[in-house]
Scaffold this motif. Structure first.
Motif, PDB file in Angstrom:
ATOM      1  N   PRO A  20      13.605 -19.494  -7.378  1.00 62.06           N
ATOM      2  CA  PRO A  20      14.664 -18.517  -7.140  1.00 62.06           C
ATOM      3  C   PRO A  20      16.040 -19.172  -7.003  1.00 62.06           C
ATOM      4  N   GLY A  47      17.535 -14.347  -5.938  1.00 60.76           N
ATOM      5  CA  GLY A  47      16.315 -13.781  -6.491  1.00 60.76           C
ATOM      6  C   GLY A  47      15.732 -14.681  -7.564  1.00 60.76           C
ATOM      7  N   THR A  48      14.870 -14.107  -8.400  1.00 64.18           N
ATOM      8  CA  THR A  48      14.202 -14.868  -9.460  1.00 64.18           C
ATOM      9  C   THR A  48      14.776 -14.471 -10.826  1.00 64.18           C
ATOM     10  N   GLU A  51      13.610 -11.045 -11.783  1.00 62.82           N
ATOM     11  CA  GLU A  51      14.353 -10.043 -11.020  1.00 62.82           C
ATOM     12  C   GLU A  51      15.724  -9.808 -11.649  1.00 62.82           C
ATOM     13  N   CYS A  90       4.616  -3.253 -14.915  1.00 66.30           N
ATOM     14  CA  CYS A  90       5.230  -4.452 -14.352  1.00 66.30           C
ATOM     15  C   CYS A  90       4.159  -5.215 -13.590  1.00 66.30           C
ATOM     16  N   ALA A  92       4.641  -8.033 -11.772  1.00 68.82           N
ATOM     17  CA  ALA A  92       5.163  -8.807 -10.635  1.00 68.82           C
ATOM     18  C   ALA A  92       5.331  -7.865  -9.446  1.00 68.82           C
ATOM     19  N   TRP A  93       4.411  -7.931  -8.499  1.00 67.39           N
ATOM     20  CA  TRP A  93       4.387  -6.992  -7.383  1.00 67.39           C
ATOM     21  C   TRP A  93       5.699  -6.972  -6.594  1.00 67.39           C
ATOM     22  N   TYR A  94       6.382  -8.112  -6.502  1.00 72.66           N
ATOM     23  CA  TYR A  94       7.607  -8.179  -5.704  1.00 72.66           C
ATOM     24  C   TYR A  94       8.788  -7.474  -6.383  1.00 72.66           C
ATOM     25  N   LEU A  95       8.583  -6.990  -7.611  1.00 77.17           N
ATOM     26  CA  LEU A  95       9.627  -6.260  -8.333  1.00 77.17           C
ATOM     27  C   LEU A  95       9.314  -4.773  -8.482  1.00 77.17           C
ATOM     28  N   TRP A  96       8.232  -4.316  -7.854  1.00 76.34           N
ATOM     29  CA  TRP A  96       7.806  -2.939  -8.064  1.00 76.34           C
ATOM     30  C   TRP A  96       8.840  -1.902  -7.598  1.00 76.34           C
ATOM     31  N   ASP A  97       9.643  -2.203  -6.575  1.00 71.29           N
ATOM     32  CA  ASP A  97      10.672  -1.252  -6.143  1.00 71.29           C
ATOM     33  C   ASP A  97      11.700  -1.046  -7.261  1.00 71.29           C
ATOM     34  N   TYR A  98      12.172  -2.149  -7.846  1.00 76.84           N
ATOM     35  CA  TYR A  98      13.111  -2.040  -8.965  1.00 76.84           C
ATOM     36  C   TYR A  98      12.450  -1.363 -10.163  1.00 76.84           C
TER      37      TYR A  98
END
Length: 192
Positions: A20, A47-48, A51, A90, A92-98
């Motif tokens: 990141p 972020g990554t 992201e 998607c 990548a679980w950490y991007l699910w909100d976006y």
């Protein structure tokens, strides 16, 4: 890609310094004739790289909707984002909100998405670098664009190639040799 009347071309790019690291993105919107309709550059914070690409797409689609465009030909140089949107998944679980926000925005939008090589995405790449410099801008008027971006858009509209400079080479051509020349040197070359 040939577009039907009423469709908009959206080029989008995101990048991250470190992974990141510092995330930024940019996008440019044009009509079927290549006429500029809007653009943005933004810094997204920490972020990554994935992201940054996803947030740039989210911001670009949001700008398109604000401008009343709902038929989009999206071009991205991120094969992962193209894959996710094509499969509507998607990974990548950490991007699910976006991701959820993007899917909500796209609900009433007709779109295609294609992978574009970096050279074909140079306008969005330029805007992403502006985001890297901390320039958070939305451009709605061609005359307000940075001069270099205007040139990139003109070249693209004319169908001319976008060449990148890297490692002292210009797409396989050696860097031109510039030699200082004094008056005597010029005269001797002209006499030959």
């Amino acid at each position: 890609m040939l577009m039907a009347e009423g469709w908009i071309k959206l080029n989008v790019d995101g990048c991250c310094w470190g992974n990141p690291g510092s995330c930024k993105g940019g996008g440019v919107i044009r009509d079927v004739q290549g006429i500029f309709k809007g653009a943005f550059s933004s810094s997204f914070g920490h972020g990554t790289n994935n992201e940054a690409e996803l947030r740039a797409l989210l911001a670009s689609v949001s700008l398109c909707k604000e401008l009343g465009f709902n038929q989009l030909n999206i071009e991205s140089d991120s094969s992962l984002i193209v894959s996710w949107l094509s499969s509507r998944k998607c990974t990548a679980w950490y991007l699910w909100d976006y991701w959820d926000d993007l899917l909500i925005l796209l609900r009433d939008v007709h779109f295609t998405i294609t992978h574009q090589l970096r050279e074909g995405n140079s306008a969005a790449d330029f805007l992403t670098r502006r985001g890297e410099e901390g320039n958070n801008n939305t451009f709605l008027d061609f005359n307000s664009l940075p001069r270099k971006l205007k040139g990139i858009l003109w070249l693209d509209k004319a169908g001319l190639p976008q060449l990148r400079w890297f490692s002292g080479l210009f797409h396989g051509f050696p860097q031109p040799q510039v030699r200082p020349c004094n008056k005597i040197g010029r005269k001797s070359l002209m006499d030959r």
